[in-house]
Design a protein around this motif. Sequence first.
Motif, short mmCIF file in Angstrom:
data_model
loop_
_atom_site.label_atom_id
_atom_site.label_comp_id
_atom_site.label_asym_id
_atom_site.label_seq_id
_atom_site.Cartn_x
_atom_site.Cartn_y
_atom_site.Cartn_z
N LEU A 202 13.82 0.72 -14.89
CA LEU A 202 14.72 1.37 -13.76
C LEU A 202 13.54 1.84 -12.54
N ALA A 203 12.78 2.73 -13.30
CA ALA A 203 11.73 3.56 -12.53
C ALA A 203 10.71 2.26 -11.71
N ALA A 204 10.35 1.45 -12.53
CA ALA A 204 9.54 -0.06 -11.85
C ALA A 204 10.42 -0.45 -10.78
N VAL A 205 11.48 -0.83 -11.02
CA VAL A 205 12.24 -1.57 -9.93
C VAL A 205 12.51 -0.77 -8.75
N LYS A 206 12.74 0.70 -8.97
CA LYS A 206 12.89 1.53 -7.77
C LYS A 206 11.45 1.33 -6.97
N GLN A 207 10.29 1.23 -7.43
CA GLN A 207 9.16 1.19 -6.79
C GLN A 207 9.00 -0.27 -6.06
N SER A 208 9.54 -1.31 -6.65
CA SER A 208 9.49 -2.71 -6.38
C SER A 208 10.72 -3.33 -6.70
N ILE A 209 11.62 -3.64 -5.75
CA ILE A 209 13.02 -4.25 -6.34
C ILE A 209 12.68 -5.73 -6.40
N GLU A 210 11.35 -6.19 -5.75
CA GLU A 210 11.10 -7.71 -6.22
C GLU A 210 10.91 -7.90 -7.77
N LEU A 211 10.76 -7.01 -8.44
CA LEU A 211 10.71 -7.21 -9.90
C LEU A 211 11.91 -7.82 -10.52
N ILE A 212 12.97 -7.74 -9.94
CA ILE A 212 14.19 -8.01 -10.44
C ILE A 212 14.67 -9.41 -9.93
N TYR A 213 14.04 -9.63 -8.93
CA TYR A 213 14.74 -10.95 -8.44
C TYR A 213 13.61 -12.07 -7.97
N GLU A 214 12.35 -11.85 -7.99
CA GLU A 214 11.26 -12.75 -7.78
C GLU A 214 11.14 -13.37 -9.10
N ASN A 215 10.43 -14.64 -9.07
CA ASN A 215 10.06 -15.39 -10.41
C ASN A 215 8.69 -14.74 -11.11
#
Length: 416
Positions: A202-215
């Motif tokens: 969650l902490a990482a995704v808040k910094q960069s939402i690309e982590l959850i939807y990029e390849n």
Amino acid sequence: MIRRRPLPEARVFLRQILGRGSQEDRADAAAAGSRPFRHFVERLTGGGAAPTSRASSSLAGADSTDAGVGAGGVDPVSLTVHFLRHSCGLSEADAAKAAERARGRIRSTKNAHAVLALLRDTLGMSPATVARLVAVHPAVIKSSTIDAKIDFYLLELGLTAAEVRRFVLASPYRFLNPGLDGRLRPNYRILRDLLGSKENVLAAVKQSIELIYENLDVVLLPKLQALRDYGVTEDVLVKLVITHPKALVHRSSRFHEGLAAMRDFGVSPASGIFPYTFGVFAKIYQSKWDRRLENYLSLGWTEAQVRRAFIRHPYCMSRSDDKVRQLMCFLSEKLGWGPEYVASSPTVFSFSYEKRVLPRYKVLKILLSRGVLKKGIRMGHLTLSEKKFMENYVIRHQDTIPEVLEAYGARTGAVK
């Protein structure tokens, strides 16, 4: 005895009902020509206009009904424009443009209304915000998977409604388009295995939402392997992904430049400062880096001093040129601190001038004038925690020198 009026022939009667007879015939048949019976006769004889569809009724009145499209149905484009205007709040011109951009047309307003309810009730979007979103991404109103994706972001990933709302508005297509089981959940599993906990993901995704939807197989995993080959330990790697994931998912060329710069700066890949020095450097374009460096040099710093400050506190290169200039001029003019002294404790550049540096200076100046401070104002006075500063320099002296409480309580104002 009441005489019965002779019934007209069937053909004449039908003409009267359907409005094809004379004006007198139509007047005689007015009572018999009720709307339901007329439709029955028209269907029986195969003549007249087709019955009015439910979709036509929805365009004329409430638009919450399903729109059947077929023979005699409503044009999906017209229904889309109508819905965008009356349910989403778009102007006629914006609705027409959005309808043209939408991939496919609304064939039923039932799902579209459900999407609007989700945006309003679950994510808390105002009508104006919904209108803005639909104007830039009209396909959202015909999405049949948005509810499941929003549930994933809220319940599985752990984002708040406000955070989801912010991400949706920032990049609606990239945030809402990836498949739930094809991209979102597989990415979540990769990050969970790498970072070890839901909280870290969650902490990482808040910094960069690309982590959850990029390849991630393309944009992240190869870089992680390159960092391991460079000598970065797993603990340092985890800290880097949590604190500066944008350095890993953006601009591959800058990633390799960052590794070269860390080698040049002498930053060990196993050191605790590596995630921050590499993360900050890799996120800044080279042109911006050069401009920031030039700003320090114009203030009397040497390149060696800038490098030393960056290695100690990388965020000194994240501050804007104006903020650095304002603070450095203040420290130089009011306190007589030069680049060598400031470079030894560059964390000062992360402090707010208005809320920290200036109020503390006012308090310390008062104490210095009263003879309380014997050795002058030092960097440690600015870097001291808020609690300790209040205890040692405000609360301790507020009874005998009440001016300190007033000076520190204001937190703003010009230096006198």
